[in-house]
Scaffold this motif. Structure first.
Motif, mmCIF file in Angstrom:
data_model
loop_
_atom_site.group_PDB
_atom_site.id
_atom_site.type_symbol
_atom_site.label_atom_id
_atom_site.label_comp_id
_atom_site.label_asym_id
_atom_site.label_seq_id
_atom_site.Cartn_x
_atom_site.Cartn_y
_atom_site.Cartn_z
ATOM 1 N N GLY A 20 0.806 -1.211 0.000
ATOM 2 C CA GLY A 20 0.000 0.000 0.000
ATOM 3 C C GLY A 20 0.836 1.255 0.000
ATOM 4 N N SER A 21 0.236 2.325 -0.492
ATOM 5 C CA SER A 21 0.871 3.640 -0.474
ATOM 6 C C SER A 21 -0.177 4.665 -0.079
ATOM 7 C CB SER A 21 1.450 3.997 -1.846
ATOM 8 O OG SER A 21 2.062 5.275 -1.814
ATOM 9 N N GLY A 22 0.247 5.632 0.721
ATOM 10 C CA GLY A 22 -0.676 6.669 1.149
ATOM 11 C C GLY A 22 0.077 7.794 1.813
ATOM 12 N N ALA A 23 -0.675 8.704 2.420
ATOM 13 C CA ALA A 23 -0.177 9.889 3.124
ATOM 14 C C ALA A 23 0.110 11.051 2.173
ATOM 15 C CB ALA A 23 1.054 9.602 3.974
ATOM 16 N N ALA A 24 0.389 10.760 0.917
ATOM 17 C CA ALA A 24 0.626 11.789 -0.098
ATOM 18 C C ALA A 24 0.463 11.126 -1.461
ATOM 19 C CB ALA A 24 2.023 12.382 0.054
ATOM 20 N N PRO A 25 0.263 11.917 -2.522
ATOM 21 C CA PRO A 25 0.111 11.324 -3.854
ATOM 22 C C PRO A 25 1.397 10.649 -4.314
ATOM 23 C CG PRO A 25 -0.641 13.618 -3.822
ATOM 24 C CD PRO A 25 0.091 13.386 -2.544
ATOM 25 N N ILE A 26 1.250 9.576 -5.089
ATOM 26 C CA ILE A 26 2.396 8.894 -5.676
ATOM 27 C C ILE A 26 2.247 8.944 -7.197
ATOM 28 C CG2 ILE A 26 1.268 6.628 -5.539
ATOM 29 C CD1 ILE A 26 4.056 5.407 -5.085
ATOM 30 N N PRO A 27 3.288 9.259 -7.927
ATOM 31 C CA PRO A 27 3.177 9.327 -9.387
ATOM 32 C C PRO A 27 2.742 7.992 -9.984
ATOM 33 C CG PRO A 27 5.213 10.359 -8.638
ATOM 34 C CD PRO A 27 4.622 9.672 -7.449
ATOM 35 N N VAL A 28 1.822 8.045 -10.927
ATOM 36 C CA VAL A 28 1.325 6.820 -11.563
ATOM 37 C C VAL A 28 2.457 6.084 -12.263
ATOM 38 C CG1 VAL A 28 -0.229 5.897 -13.328
ATOM 39 C CG2 VAL A 28 -1.012 7.726 -11.823
ATOM 40 N N ASP A 29 3.402 6.821 -12.825
ATOM 41 C CA ASP A 29 4.516 6.171 -13.515
ATOM 42 C C ASP A 29 5.321 5.280 -12.571
ATOM 43 O OD1 ASP A 29 3.681 7.525 -15.717
ATOM 44 O OD2 ASP A 29 5.470 8.767 -15.957
ATOM 45 N N VAL A 30 5.418 5.677 -11.306
ATOM 46 C CA VAL A 30 6.113 4.853 -10.318
ATOM 47 C C VAL A 30 5.315 3.578 -10.055
ATOM 48 C CG1 VAL A 30 6.907 4.732 -7.919
ATOM 49 C CG2 VAL A 30 7.264 6.817 -9.254
ATOM 50 N N LEU A 31 3.987 3.719 -9.941
ATOM 51 C CA LEU A 31 3.133 2.545 -9.743
ATOM 52 C C LEU A 31 3.272 1.570 -10.908
ATOM 53 C CD1 LEU A 31 -0.187 4.208 -8.478
ATOM 54 C CD2 LEU A 31 1.624 3.163 -7.117
ATOM 55 N N VAL A 32 3.290 2.097 -12.108
ATOM 56 C CA VAL A 32 3.373 1.244 -13.292
ATOM 57 C C VAL A 32 4.742 0.566 -13.364
ATOM 58 C CG1 VAL A 32 3.367 1.226 -15.818
ATOM 59 C CG2 VAL A 32 1.651 2.554 -14.578
ATOM 60 N N PHE A 33 5.805 1.301 -13.019
ATOM 61 C CA PHE A 33 7.133 0.689 -13.035
ATOM 62 C C PHE A 33 7.189 -0.475 -12.054
ATOM 63 C CE2 PHE A 33 11.402 0.162 -11.345
ATOM 64 C CZ PHE A 33 12.126 -0.040 -12.515
ATOM 65 N N VAL B 193 1.454 -1.931 -6.223
ATOM 66 C CA VAL B 193 1.357 -0.981 -5.116
ATOM 67 C C VAL B 193 0.031 -0.240 -5.267
ATOM 68 C CG1 VAL B 193 2.390 1.026 -3.993
ATOM 69 C CG2 VAL B 193 3.851 -0.750 -4.977
ATOM 70 N N LEU B 194 -0.799 -0.335 -4.252
ATOM 71 C CA LEU B 194 -2.173 0.147 -4.335
ATOM 72 C C LEU B 194 -2.366 1.333 -3.400
ATOM 73 C CD1 LEU B 194 -3.812 -3.388 -4.300
ATOM 74 C CD2 LEU B 194 -3.294 -1.964 -6.301
ATOM 75 N N GLU B 195 -2.880 2.421 -3.960
ATOM 76 C CA GLU B 195 -3.046 3.631 -3.167
ATOM 77 C C GLU B 195 -4.293 3.567 -2.289
ATOM 78 O OE1 GLU B 195 -1.767 7.754 -4.445
ATOM 79 O OE2 GLU B 195 -2.259 6.838 -6.369
ATOM 80 N N VAL B 196 -4.146 4.172 -1.107
ATOM 81 C CA VAL B 196 -5.271 4.387 -0.210
ATOM 82 C C VAL B 196 -5.327 5.877 0.090
ATOM 83 C CG1 VAL B 196 -4.989 2.108 0.820
ATOM 84 C CG2 VAL B 196 -3.915 4.078 1.906
ATOM 85 N N TRP B 197 -6.439 6.288 0.680
ATOM 86 C CA TRP B 197 -6.567 7.692 1.056
ATOM 87 C C TRP B 197 -7.353 7.798 2.350
ATOM 88 C CZ3 TRP B 197 -11.281 10.415 1.456
ATOM 89 C CH2 TRP B 197 -11.156 11.773 1.770
ATOM 90 N N GLY B 198 -6.958 8.741 3.141
ATOM 91 C CA GLY B 198 -7.667 8.990 4.384
ATOM 92 C C GLY B 198 -6.916 10.021 5.192
ATOM 93 N N MET B 199 -7.281 10.131 6.441
ATOM 94 C CA MET B 199 -6.700 11.124 7.324
ATOM 95 C C MET B 199 -6.552 10.502 8.709
ATOM 96 S SD MET B 199 -9.600 13.951 6.384
ATOM 97 C CE MET B 199 -8.926 15.257 7.412
ATOM 98 N N THR B 200 -5.794 11.164 9.563
ATOM 99 C CA THR B 200 -5.792 10.750 10.958
ATOM 100 C C THR B 200 -7.225 10.768 11.491
ATOM 101 O OG1 THR B 200 -3.591 11.716 11.228
ATOM 102 C CG2 THR B 200 -4.828 11.232 13.241
ATOM 103 N N GLU B 201 -7.983 11.779 11.070
ATOM 104 C CA GLU B 201 -9.369 11.930 11.536
ATOM 105 C C GLU B 201 -10.284 10.809 11.064
ATOM 106 O OE1 GLU B 201 -7.720 16.172 11.342
ATOM 107 O OE2 GLU B 201 -7.423 14.269 10.334
#
Length: 608
Positions: free
Chosen positions: A360-373, A381-389
């Motif tokens: 997983g990856s999160g906390a900030a955006p990750i470039p799609v090109d990095v995911l594809v590589f 590597v799969l992105e998530v999104w959220g907050m401490t809240e």
């Protein structure tokens, strides 16, 4: 959008009746001899039964010092087994532990201690003690300072070993006191207090409940299939919501084994040794991993490189096909399986990712090109999104349902909607109890209908996948009135292994510029390969060859941007940005206001 009501119902039922102490009791009773925690490259480890015994002893010791239900306790420790013990001991008393980032200044330490009204402070050794001693005079609420390292104990402090031994004697005399205390803990009570690092202003004290964190563990279990008793690494600070959920609560929930990595430079070695079943990395971790592989490939034998390109191409095709809900043709799948076993699997093994079930990856955006590589290595590597809240993840891409470039669909039971200006609002069981007020009360952070405004801006596609486009307050509006997303431009710049950090400038200005920071690991290697005599970052920032290379990256990025978004000029900064230098938060997010203030002279030069 709302997701998976059946899973939501099951998770809600579990979370309503399960506290964190109940999970530790279950693990110690049903799996007493399984290792719960170990420290990489040491013999330091504890089983689930040993962990609970240590928690019981420290809990009784803390209680004897006056820590009571609802009291706050600040933990100023690195990731070490004593951190888990102290945290869980407070929780078993119904008290509220709060981990402080190691990078906080004395002023920030004073603020969180005063705001939280913490009664007890637990510190590691002399460096931490000295930082706290500078502000203890302003903290009348702190009644006890507990020190882990014996050689740092001094007048006015108490050794953790003393707290534990005193507590162990009390527990041996009457074990029912500990048992009755933790059984009084209700799932709606706070389990932790986390101060958001914040990019501007004072941090907020987020109160998460037992119900919040157990629900999060339940939806993760429903979304990601990992073996029983999964292996993980704990390497992020426990003040970070991701590590707190994965390294403490999910560890308890899944009866896992976490290996603590105390030195970030040992992360790759730890990955190889542990071969974790799941691994969460902030974008820089994945970007550095991709950059490292690319650097090795640059010097590879042509035959090896050709085999990799063929295998990687098929792996990327498979990744894109699965993202669209399809599969490769039978002959392509067979070819990929053969090449994967011969070419890609050994590369994953070298990275320690060969048994990975979820990355997983999160906390900030990750470039799609990095995911594809990385997908070309066979690592999704799969992105998530959220907050401490929102207790970590609000939306998630799963191994079976994902879309690159998005942060996935809403977690089971969570609702996501967009306001007219694109701001994302969320509602559901992962939304925290609220913010702690300085008077000890809890301030609600939702509207009358339960919606939390996140401050993030995004879009939802027809299939329910959410894309984060920017922070609402970080949108650039140029002097000509163009709305521009700085994160989009920065992501494109960071695709280059040479670039470690980038900040887009241009709010209320006529055009876009950028401050660029070289990657402190990749740039010296690149410089050596180019025959440059000095690999110091300051020297490289001024070197014409480096400037030409970065100019080529900027030109390539500009080709993918509209004219108002294009970078007209840039500056390469002479040193790395870290939480200590101020430009990054402890969770490695950009502090844009500080960047703009600290580097105002350089910025003005670009608009002169």
């Amino acid at each position: 959008m709302t997701a998976n009501l059946d899973l939501a119902t099951r998770c809600a039922d579990i979370a309503a009746g399960t506290s964190i102490p109940a999970l530790l009791h279950r693990n110690a009773t049903e799996h007493p001899d399984l290792v719960a925690l170990s420290t990489f490259n040491t013999d330091d480890s504890v089983t689930w039964l040993e962990l609970r015994d240590r928690v019981a002893a420290v809990a009784r010791g803390l209680s004897a010092l006056g820590l009571s239900p609802g009291d706050r306790m600040i933990i100023s420790l690195p990731s070490r087994i004593e951190h888990w013990v102290a945290d869980l001991a407070a929780v078993h008393l119904g008290a509220v532990p709060c981990t402080a980032y190691a990078t906080l200044s004395a002023e920030q330490l004073r603020y969180i201690a005063q705001h939280s009204g913490a009664k007890i402070l637990v510190v590691n050794g002399l460096p931490e003690l000295r930082r706290w001693q500078a502000v203890l005079g302003d903290l009348p609420a702190v009644e006890h300072v507990i020190v882990v390292e014996e050689d740092a104990v001094q007048a006015g402090t108490t050794a953790l070993s003393t707290v534990a031994s005193d507590g162990a004697a009390l527990h041996a005399a009457d074990p029912t006191v500990f048992e009755e205390a933790w059984r009084q803990v209700r799932t709606e009570q706070p389990v932790t207090l986390l101060y958001t690092s914040g990019t501007t202003g004072d941090p907020k004290g987020v109160l998460l409940s037992h119900r919040n964190v157990v629900y999060q563990c339940g939806v993760l279990e429903g979304a990601v299939a990992v073996p029983d008793h999964p292996r993980t690494l704990a390497y992020l600070p426990l003040a970070h919501i991701a590590e707190r959920v994965l390294g403490i609560y999910n560890l308890l929930y899944r009866v896992g084994h976490a290996t603590i990595v105390t030195d970030g430079k040992q992360l790759v070695a730890a990955l190889r040794a542990v071969r974790p079943h799941s691994f969460f990395g902030v974008p820089r971790v994945w970007e550095k991993m991709a950059a490292g592989v690319q650097a090795q490939l640059a010097t590879a034998d042509p035959a090896v490189l050709a085999a990799f390109e063929t295998a990687s191409g098929l792996a990327r095709e498979s990744f894109h096909a699965r993202a669209d809900g399809k599969v490769l043709a039978e002959d392509q799948a067979a070819q990929l399986a053969a090449l994967d076993a011969k070419v890609l699997a050994p590369m994953r093994a070298l990275l320690g990712l060969d048994e990975m079930r979820w990355a997983g990856s999160g906390a900030a955006p990750i470039p799609v090109d990095v995911l594809v590589f990385l997908a070309g290595l066979g690592v999704d590597v799969l992105e998530v999104w959220g907050m401490t809240e929102t207790t970590g993840t609000t939306t998630i891409n799963t191994p079976t349902t994902f879309r690159p470039g998005t942060v996935g669909r809403a977690n089971a039971g969570m609702e996501v909607r967009l306001l007219d200006d694109g701001e994302i609002q969320v509602r559901g069981p992962l939304v925290c109890l609220g913010y702690l007020d300085a008077d000890g009360s809890t301030q609600s952070i939702v509207d009358t209908d339960g919606w939390l405004s996140t401050g993030d801006v995004g879009a939802v596609d027809a299939d329910g996948f959410l894309t984060i486009t920017d922070r609402k307050k970080e949108l650039i509006i140029t002097s000509s009135g163009k709305n521009i997303s700085p994160a989009q431009i920065e992501n494109l710049l960071r695709v280059s292994p040479l670039i470690g950090q980038a900040v887009t400038i241009g709010d209320r200005r006529p055009y876009i510029t950028a401050l660029i920071v070289l990657d402190e690991e990749v740039a010296p290697v690149w410089a050596t390969s180019q025959g440059l005599p000095d690999v110091d970052l300051a020297a490289l920032a001024a070197d014409p060859a480096v400037h030409a290379a970065v100019s080529a990256v900027v030109a390539s990025v500009n080709e993918r941007l509209s004219r108002p978004e294009q970078i007209k000029t840039f500056r390469i900064m002479p040193s790395a940005w870290t939480p200590e230098t101020g430009e990054l938060t402890p969770s490695l997010k950009l502090r844009r206001r500080i960047v703009s203030s600290k580097h105002a002279t350089v910025i003005e030069e670009m608009y002169a």
